[in-house]
Design a protein around this motif. Structure first.
Motif: not given
Length: 233
Positions: A55-62, A122-142
């Motif tokens: 997440g924006e502040d680092g690793p976060v459990r589901l 997060l950079a893409y979120k800012r570029r397109v003006g998205n208002r939702m909260t984003w998370y990444s599963s790049a390092n997870s099989p989720f």
């Protein structure tokens, strides 16, 4: 005199009869959607592993993505490595959601999850003006485990939390996500509809290649991104 195709012109009584017949079908469809929602509430569920996302502040459990709420909706945003502009459909779809606080009253949250690395996401979120909260599963099989693998399509999943245990309760993809959108619902009310070639429309109705009327991701950034905000004060 107009050269555009138009619906036939009739008297008021004829129009009201046709509208009443259509409305009967619309009401039947509403009742069917109610029945589908009732069945959705009766679906069984499956227990999920203890995934860790970024997440924006680092690793976060589901389980912590819920932020204390019991229910969670996740939109899995398509992501292609090295691309400046990501999927326009996902970008436009999630651009709709600017006020999600109403979900708090329903003990629920709605977030974006993508396979993109969190810094890029997060950079893409800012570029397109998205208002939702984003998370990444790049390092997870989720993502792969819930129908949104790397390089794959978009999806929606719903989860229920019981203490520290998370369960998956629902999933859809493709046109199944349209029920979450107000854009298509509004466009489908119009006499010309979506104006796409696949639609069943009267002869002479304006029709264009599928997706050709959709805003590009760059268009969305111009409308809602940080530069647009400064342009409009």
């Amino acid at each position: 005199m107009t050269t555009h195709a138009l619906p036939p012109v009739v008297d008021t009584a004829t129009w009201e009869r046709r509208l009443a017949a259509l409305r009967a079908r619309e009401k039947a469809a509403t009742r069917e959607l109610d029945a589908i929602a009732a069945e959705r509430r009766r679906l069984p569920m499956v227990e999920m592993p203890d995934y860790t996302l970024e997440g924006e502040d680092g690793p976060v459990r589901l389980v912590d993505v819920f932020e204390g709420r019991r229910q969670l909706i996740t939109y899995h945003h398509m992501w292609f490595a090295g691309q400046e502009w990501q999927c326009p459909g996902c970008t436009g779809f999630t651009a709709q959601y600017t006020r999600l606080e109403f979900l708090e009253s329903y003990d629920a949250r709605f977030v974006v999850i993508t396979q993109g690395p969190i810094e890029e996401a997060l950079a893409y979120k800012r570029r397109v003006g998205n208002r939702m909260t984003w998370y990444s599963s790049a390092n997870s099989p989720f993502g792969a485990d819930v129908g949104a693998p790397p390089g794959g399509g978009f999806a929606v999943n719903v989860f229920l939390r019981d203490g520290d245990t998370v369960y998956r309760t629902w999933h859809t993809d493709g046109r199944g996500t349209e029920q979450l959108s107000h854009t298509f619902a509004l466009i489908d009310l119009l006499p010309y509809g979506r104006q796409e070639e696949w639609q069943d429309s009267p002869e002479g109705w304006p029709q264009s290649p599928t997706y050709s009327r959709w805003a590009t991701s760059k268009d969305i950034a111009a409308l809602y991104g940080p530069d647009a905000a400064s342009d409009h004060g």
